[in-house]
Structures are given as structure tokens and as C-alpha cells.
Write a protein that holds these residues in place. Structure first.
Motif, PDB file in Angstrom:
ATOM      1  N   PRO B  45      37.971  42.517  39.913  1.00 62.74           N
ATOM      2  CA  PRO B  45      37.710  43.272  38.677  1.00 62.74           C
ATOM      3  C   PRO B  45      38.318  42.676  37.408  1.00 62.74           C
ATOM      4  CG  PRO B  45      38.624  44.701  40.396  1.00 62.74           C
ATOM      5  CD  PRO B  45      38.526  43.338  40.966  1.00 62.74           C
ATOM      6  N   SER B  46      39.491  42.030  37.503  1.00 66.12           N
ATOM      7  CA  SER B  46      40.117  41.569  36.265  1.00 66.12           C
ATOM      8  C   SER B  46      39.530  40.255  35.739  1.00 66.12           C
ATOM      9  CB  SER B  46      41.628  41.442  36.450  1.00 66.12           C
ATOM     10  OG  SER B  46      41.917  40.301  37.214  1.00 66.12           O
ATOM     11  N   GLN B  47      38.689  39.602  36.514  1.00 63.24           N
ATOM     12  CA  GLN B  47      38.073  38.357  36.041  1.00 63.24           C
ATOM     13  C   GLN B  47      36.974  38.659  35.023  1.00 63.24           C
ATOM     14  OE1 GLN B  47      38.987  35.320  36.605  1.00 63.24           O
ATOM     15  NE2 GLN B  47      39.972  35.197  38.606  1.00 63.24           N
ATOM     16  N   THR B  48      36.908  37.830  33.982  1.00 62.98           N
ATOM     17  CA  THR B  48      35.890  38.082  32.945  1.00 62.98           C
ATOM     18  C   THR B  48      34.748  37.088  33.045  1.00 62.98           C
ATOM     19  OG1 THR B  48      37.110  36.664  31.433  1.00 62.98           O
ATOM     20  CG2 THR B  48      37.566  39.038  31.334  1.00 62.98           C
ATOM     21  N   THR B  50      32.042  34.740  35.974  1.00 64.89           N
ATOM     22  CA  THR B  50      31.582  34.529  37.342  1.00 64.89           C
ATOM     23  C   THR B  50      30.547  33.403  37.343  1.00 64.89           C
ATOM     24  OG1 THR B  50      30.777  35.570  39.366  1.00 64.89           O
ATOM     25  CG2 THR B  50      29.734  36.266  37.325  1.00 64.89           C
ATOM     26  N   MET B  73      24.571  41.064  30.640  1.00 68.41           N
ATOM     27  CA  MET B  73      25.899  41.408  31.148  1.00 68.41           C
ATOM     28  C   MET B  73      27.003  40.467  30.678  1.00 68.41           C
ATOM     29  SD  MET B  73      25.806  40.105  35.081  1.00 68.41           S
ATOM     30  CE  MET B  73      27.541  40.421  35.325  1.00 68.41           C
ATOM     31  N   LEU B 119      32.143  38.690  30.541  1.00 65.86           N
ATOM     32  CA  LEU B 119      31.404  39.774  31.199  1.00 65.86           C
ATOM     33  C   LEU B 119      31.771  41.119  30.567  1.00 65.86           C
ATOM     34  CD1 LEU B 119      31.679  38.872  34.986  1.00 65.86           C
ATOM     35  CD2 LEU B 119      29.900  38.272  33.357  1.00 65.86           C
ATOM     36  N   LYS B 120      30.758  41.925  30.325  1.00 66.05           N
ATOM     37  CA  LYS B 120      31.013  43.275  29.809  1.00 66.05           C
ATOM     38  C   LYS B 120      31.777  44.071  30.857  1.00 66.05           C
ATOM     39  CE  LYS B 120      27.919  42.457  26.378  1.00 66.05           C
ATOM     40  NZ  LYS B 120      27.775  41.000  26.283  1.00 66.05           N
ATOM     41  N   SER B 121      31.379  43.871  32.098  1.00 67.59           N
ATOM     42  CA  SER B 121      32.136  44.424  33.225  1.00 67.59           C
ATOM     43  C   SER B 121      31.798  43.578  34.435  1.00 67.59           C
ATOM     44  CB  SER B 121      31.771  45.884  33.464  1.00 67.59           C
ATOM     45  OG  SER B 121      30.441  45.959  33.901  1.00 67.59           O
ATOM     46  N   GLN B 122      32.687  43.564  35.389  1.00 62.90           N
ATOM     47  CA  GLN B 122      32.457  42.755  36.587  1.00 62.90           C
ATOM     48  C   GLN B 122      31.466  43.495  37.497  1.00 62.90           C
ATOM     49  OE1 GLN B 122      32.448  39.545  38.440  1.00 62.90           O
ATOM     50  NE2 GLN B 122      34.219  39.499  37.044  1.00 62.90           N
ATOM     51  N   PRO B 123      30.322  42.880  37.808  1.00 64.76           N
ATOM     52  CA  PRO B 123      29.349  43.599  38.643  1.00 64.76           C
ATOM     53  C   PRO B 123      29.865  43.762  40.070  1.00 64.76           C
ATOM     54  CG  PRO B 123      28.676  41.328  38.350  1.00 64.76           C
ATOM     55  CD  PRO B 123      29.914  41.512  37.522  1.00 64.76           C
ATOM     56  N   ASP B 127      24.978  44.968  43.556  1.00 62.44           N
ATOM     57  CA  ASP B 127      24.304  45.250  42.286  1.00 62.44           C
ATOM     58  C   ASP B 127      23.281  44.144  42.058  1.00 62.44           C
ATOM     59  OD1 ASP B 127      25.923  47.372  41.774  1.00 62.44           O
ATOM     60  OD2 ASP B 127      26.940  46.521  40.017  1.00 62.44           O
TER      61      ASP B 127
END
Lengths: 202, 163
Positions: B45-48, B50, B73, B119-123, B127
Motif C-alpha cells: 500500500p505505501s508504494q506510489t 508499480t 490511476m 498512483l492515486k491509490s495502490q490497486p 482489480d
């Protein structure tokens, strides 16, 4: 590039597969190439860093265990998960008994981004094996990098990442006495790595 | 006589069938760019950032190339290549990924891949994410990529694209 060893391995797999009716569960192929342990002179040896739980880590505390060491960085969603998945394959092949412990160490070459917390999260997320992340100051990391004949370079700009790291991909095999015995190459097959681990316990 | 009647009776339906067949066949071959196996690496989750991977097959007689990628995204998508040289791993941005006529470009771990930054959020795993792919011939495709932790079992030898 497929080097000679892989070709030999493929040939032996084909040959054995052709005539034997053994179960095809992952196993070390009999007759597969086995690493020839080498004397690396002054390379290798003890070091001290900080592990992903924030504790002091000393290699000398690992006497009696076999240790695998590789260098990488968590800002890498490509090669490092692939290596860990390869190591999982290696350990599944070996199915080592408890009296043959293997410790896997992941030393970051990007301490600027890789705090202990960052490494812990990354390793717990990707690893299906027990990997301990190690970080430290840039100087501490550089000492270990030089000690093991590894290398890295920071490449700045040209990317939204800010910077990227190029780094060596050796996987180091350390014996129960803390001595460096072999450097696996990136292209070495899991069978070959497994054969090296098996050999070190013999 | 009977044969003649039967012939007439069969002629219309068979024409319909042949027309339908041609229509379906032409649909199947309409797009010379085929995108398969698109996936995004699930990260903690903390990675911005991928990575993204896919196969692009170019069945047309014209060379083409992937020149840009976008997704809602991420702030930025870059095309990168991973190069192993003298036991050094280098990751570097590339301006284009060539897809020569009749060939397939493979974006996969250890080679060419997409890097999604900001990333706006980690998928989450399973998903799906839509990627907009821009090609050198000015065309655009949308690919649906699934979010996975690891590559699906990759066949050791990729059968040549026979379709």
C-alpha cells in the motif's frame, strides 16, 4: 542470452524426462550441473547493518546457518519480486530439514528510500520465503557492497521516479562459517541454485 | 428435378451462412493489433508506483511501435527496459517499443515494461485497470489490465503466434 550451463540443464532434463517414470514434482535433476565452490580471497566476510525490524544485524551471529545475500531496492516492481519467486522455487525443490537452516538477506542499495519500515512492508508483501531486509547509512551499505565485490550506480533524471538504481545481481552463498563460497548469476536456473545449497550441507 | 429443387432450397440458406461466416471472419481479423495478457503488479500500500506488462501482436504488414501510455490511476506512465549486462541490472526509460510487422512485442518482467508513477491509490489484487495505448501509426487502443502479484505461469517456450 542462454549460456552453456542452461543448455546443458535443458538437455539433461529432456534426456531424463524421456526415459524415467519418476514423479515430475520439482526436484533436483540428477546429473544437473552443480556449482563449483570457489575461493574468493578477501571478498565477503562479516558486516553489521540494521534489519527491517530496526534491530542491529551482524553476519557473525549467523554462524551455523547457510546464508544467501542479494542486493536490490524496493523501488523496483520488476526484478526483485521475480528473484524472490525464483528463491521460493529453490526452497520448494530442496525441502530442507530444520537442522539445515538457510537465512536469506536482502541488502538495499537505496537507503535513501528504503527505511526499515519500507523494507519490512515490501518483503512481507512479496516474499513467500523468510527474507530479512537490511539497510543502513550510505557509507555502511557502500562498505558491504565493496566487501562483496558488488556494485551499483544512481542514475538521476529522465524519469518521473527522480532516480533509478543500476545494480549488480549476484546472489551470494555464504557457508556455516561465514565464508563466501559461490556467486550465482542472475541467469542461473533454480535447479542450479538448489544444487549449490544442497552441496553446502553435504 | 428433385435435385434441382433441393439445390434451390439450399441455395439461399447457404448464401446466408457463407455471408455470415465471411462477416465473422472479417471481424476476427479486423484489428491488426492484438493486445493480450495485460497485467499490473500489485504492490504494498505505501508504494506510489508499480509496473505493467502486456503482449502486443502486430499482424499487419506495417511496422508499428508503442509510443505512449496513459491511465487514470497514475500521474505518469513511462516505458522502461530492463537490461542485464555483465551481471548488472539496468532499468532505463525508452521513447518507443517497436512492434515490427508480423511480430509480437512482449512487455514482461525482466524486459520491456511499463512504469506507473504517482498512483492515486495502490490497486488491489484482482482489480482491473484501463490503459490507453498510443501507437506510432496514430492509432489508440484501450487495454484492460488485471492486478496480480506475480506473472501467471509463463510457459517456458512461447508457442509461435499461429492465429
Amino acid at each position: 542470452m542462454i549460456h552453456f550451463r542452461s543448455i546443458m540443464l535443458m538437455l539433461s532434463v529432456t534426456f531424463i524426462g524421456g526415459c524415467a517414470s519418476e514423479p515430475s514434482a520439482p526436484a533436483i535433476v540428477p546429473g544437473a550441473d552443480i556449482p563449483k565452490f570457489q575461493d574468493y580471497g578477501d571478498f565477503g566476510g562479516d558486516f553489521q547493518l540494521t534489519d527491517h525490524n530496526g534491530e542491529v544485524f551482524r553476519l557473525e551471529d549467523q554462524r551455523g546457518s547457510v546464508t544467501l545475500i542479494f542486493f536490490g531496492y524496493t523501488f523496483c516492481p520488476d526484478a526483485c519480486p521475480t528473484l524472490m519467486s525464483k528463491l521460493t522455487t529453490v526452497f520448494n525443490m530442496l525441502d530442507l530439514p530444520e537442522e539445515h537452516p538457510v537465512k536469506t538477506l536482502y541488502i538495499t542499495i537505496d537507503p535513501e528510500r528504503d527505511s526499515p519500515e519500507q523494507m519490512k512492508e515490501y518483503l512481507q508483501y512479496f516474499s513467500t520465503i523468510d527474507v530479512l531486509g537490511l539497510t543502513g547509512t550510505e557509507d555502511e551499505i557502500d562498505d558491504v557492497v565493496m566487501q562483496y565485490g558488488a556494485s551499483y550506480e544512481k542514475v538521476e533524471g529522465g524519469t518521473a521516479a527522480g532516480y533509478l538504481m543500476n545494480h549488480s545481481t549476484w546472489l551470494y552463498l555464504i557457508d556455516q562459517q561465514g565464508k563466501l563460497r559461490y556467486r550465482f548469476r542472475h541467469a542461473d536456473e533454480p535447479e542450479f541454485v538448489a544444487a549449490g545449497l544442497k552441496k553446502i550441507f553435504e | 428435378m428433385i435435385a434441382n429443387t433441393m439445390y434451390k432450397a439450399l441455395r439461399l440458406p447457404s448464401l446466408v451462412i457463407i455471408t455470415l461466416f465471411l462477416f465473422v471472419a472479417s471481424c476476427r481479423n479486423q484489428d491488426p493489433i492484438q493486445i493480450t495478457d495485460a497485467w499490473i503488479r500489485a504492490m504494498p500500500p505505501s508504494q506510489t508506483m508499480t509496473a505493467g506488462f502486456l503482449r502486443i501482436e502486430n499482424t499487419s504488414p506495417q511496422d508499428n511501435a508503442l509510443v505512449a501510455v496513459e491511465t487514470a490511476m497514475a500521474d505518469t506512465v513511462e516505458m522502461h527496459e530492463m537490461v542485464y549486462e555483465n551481471e548488472m541490472m539496468k532499468m532505463q526509460p525508452v521513447p518507443r517499443i517497436a512492434i515490427p510487422a508480423g511480430q509480437t512485442a512482449q512487455l514482461k518482467p525482466g524486459g520491456y515494461h511499463l512504469m506507473l508513477f504517482g498512483l492515486k491509490s495502490q490497486p488491489a489484487e484482482n482489480d482491473s485497470v484501463f490503459l490507453t495505448l498510443y501507437f506510432e501509426d496514430q492509432s489508440t487502443r484501450i487495454a484492460k489490465a488485471f492486478v496480480r502479484k506475480t506473472a501467471q505461469q509463463e510457459p517456458k517456450t512461447q508457442p509461435a503466434a499461429t492465429e
